[in-house]
Scaffold this motif. Structure first.
Motif, short mmCIF file in Angstrom:
data_model
loop_
_atom_site.label_atom_id
_atom_site.label_comp_id
_atom_site.label_asym_id
_atom_site.label_seq_id
_atom_site.Cartn_x
_atom_site.Cartn_y
_atom_site.Cartn_z
N MET A 1 -4.80 19.25 -28.53
CA MET A 1 -5.79 18.78 -27.34
C MET A 1 -5.43 17.38 -27.03
O MET A 1 -5.53 16.53 -27.94
CB MET A 1 -7.33 18.99 -27.81
CG MET A 1 -8.20 18.46 -26.89
SD MET A 1 -9.89 19.06 -27.13
CE MET A 1 -9.32 20.68 -26.56
N ASP A 2 -5.37 17.06 -25.80
CA ASP A 2 -5.20 15.81 -25.28
C ASP A 2 -6.35 15.00 -24.85
O ASP A 2 -6.95 15.40 -23.95
CB ASP A 2 -4.00 15.82 -24.14
CG ASP A 2 -3.86 14.26 -23.52
OD1 ASP A 2 -4.40 13.43 -24.17
OD2 ASP A 2 -2.95 14.32 -22.64
N LEU A 3 -7.06 14.35 -26.12
CA LEU A 3 -8.44 13.97 -25.83
C LEU A 3 -8.47 12.84 -24.53
O LEU A 3 -9.52 12.65 -23.79
CB LEU A 3 -8.88 13.24 -26.96
CG LEU A 3 -9.18 14.11 -28.14
CD1 LEU A 3 -9.73 13.39 -29.20
CD2 LEU A 3 -10.53 14.98 -27.57
N ARG A 4 -7.32 12.10 -24.21
CA ARG A 4 -7.19 10.96 -23.13
C ARG A 4 -7.42 11.97 -21.94
O ARG A 4 -8.22 11.53 -20.93
CB ARG A 4 -6.07 10.43 -23.07
CG ARG A 4 -5.77 9.28 -24.11
CD ARG A 4 -4.61 8.70 -23.81
NE ARG A 4 -3.39 9.38 -23.74
CZ ARG A 4 -2.62 9.61 -24.78
NH1 ARG A 4 -2.51 8.75 -25.71
NH2 ARG A 4 -1.70 10.44 -24.64
N ASN A 5 -6.70 13.03 -21.54
CA ASN A 5 -6.95 14.00 -20.41
C ASN A 5 -8.48 14.45 -20.38
O ASN A 5 -9.05 14.59 -19.40
CB ASN A 5 -5.92 15.09 -20.32
CG ASN A 5 -4.65 14.56 -19.78
OD1 ASN A 5 -4.55 13.45 -19.32
ND2 ASN A 5 -3.64 15.15 -20.11
N PHE A 6 -8.88 14.94 -21.47
CA PHE A 6 -10.23 15.48 -21.54
C PHE A 6 -11.36 14.43 -21.10
O PHE A 6 -12.15 14.78 -20.38
CB PHE A 6 -10.54 15.95 -23.01
CG PHE A 6 -12.02 16.16 -23.15
CD1 PHE A 6 -12.89 16.87 -22.50
CD2 PHE A 6 -12.70 14.95 -24.02
CE1 PHE A 6 -14.37 17.08 -22.97
CE2 PHE A 6 -14.16 15.29 -24.31
CZ PHE A 6 -15.05 16.31 -23.54
N ASP A 7 -11.21 13.12 -21.56
CA ASP A 7 -12.14 12.08 -21.43
C ASP A 7 -12.02 11.77 -19.97
O ASP A 7 -12.97 11.79 -19.48
CB ASP A 7 -11.45 11.03 -22.25
CG ASP A 7 -12.49 9.77 -21.95
OD1 ASP A 7 -13.96 9.78 -22.30
OD2 ASP A 7 -12.33 8.52 -21.63
N LYS A 8 -10.89 11.75 -19.41
CA LYS A 8 -10.90 11.48 -18.01
C LYS A 8 -11.50 12.64 -16.97
O LYS A 8 -12.17 12.26 -16.22
CB LYS A 8 -9.34 11.23 -17.56
CG LYS A 8 -8.95 11.01 -16.02
CD LYS A 8 -7.67 10.60 -15.88
CE LYS A 8 -7.41 10.12 -14.43
NZ LYS A 8 -5.81 10.21 -14.10
N LEU A 144 -19.29 15.29 -22.11
CA LEU A 144 -18.29 13.95 -22.31
C LEU A 144 -17.82 13.64 -23.62
O LEU A 144 -16.82 12.95 -23.84
CB LEU A 144 -19.23 12.66 -21.88
CG LEU A 144 -19.49 12.59 -20.62
CD1 LEU A 144 -20.60 11.45 -20.43
CD2 LEU A 144 -18.68 12.70 -19.62
N VAL A 145 -18.27 14.46 -24.79
CA VAL A 145 -17.88 14.28 -26.06
C VAL A 145 -17.18 15.68 -26.65
O VAL A 145 -15.98 15.33 -27.23
CB VAL A 145 -19.26 14.29 -26.97
CG1 VAL A 145 -18.79 14.25 -28.51
CG2 VAL A 145 -19.91 13.19 -26.70
#
Length: 162
Positions: A1-8, A144-145
């Motif tokens: 899982m790409d957390l940067r994309n999720f965060d954005k 967001l988490v």
């Protein structure tokens, strides 16, 4: 899982999810609980928490006295010593971790105190419980988490966004 994309993505959808939360307050409680539970099961068939652990990396659970006592016993320390070493009181007066990521998170994203983990960790992300109306604000924050909560909101939004 790409957390940067999720965060954005989760941040870009937050405003939309706030509006959805307002609509969800008008849904019958039993129907809302059932839909969340259904989507929770679906999300966690697709998402493995060990691939992410974003909750453990970015937030702290609330530690109840029973959690503190159980963990302190596991570490063979007094509860007061456990508090002194690992916890502080937040602005609401709850015990939380001194730092993040969680002190008890292993390099492999596994919890080092899994069997003794706090109740809040055992129940996280709370999307499969009854009375979801009462925790819609918390669930919104968790979009967001937790990628699973974000996914649940996206899917439930298909039902109730108009």
């Amino acid at each position: 899982m790409d957390l940067r994309n999720f965060d954005k993505e989760s941040k870009s959808e937050y405003s939309s999810n706030q509006k959805l939360r307002a609509r969800l307050r008008k849904v019958k409680p039993k129907a809302l609980d059932e839909r969340f539970a259904e989507l929770h099961e679906k999300a966690f068939r697709e998402i493995n928490c060990l691939d992410c652990a974003n909750c453990c990396k970015t937030t702290s659970p609330i530690f109840l006295n029973t959690d503190i006592d159980r963990l302190a016993k596991g570490f063979r320390m007094k509860s007061s010593a456990f508090i002194e070493e690992y916890l502080h009181r937040d602005e609401e007066g709850d015990f939380v971790l001194n730092s993040s990521p969680c002190t008890f998170l292993g390099a492999d994203n596994k919890c080092l105190v899994y069997e003794d983990r706090p109740k809040a960790c055992r129940e996280y992300p709370h999307t499969n419980r009854k009375k979801m109306h009462g925790i819609l604000e918390l669930s919104l924050k968790n979009t967001l988490v937790c990628p699973a909560v974000f996914k649940i909101f996206q899917q439930i939004g298909d039902d109730y966004r108009k």
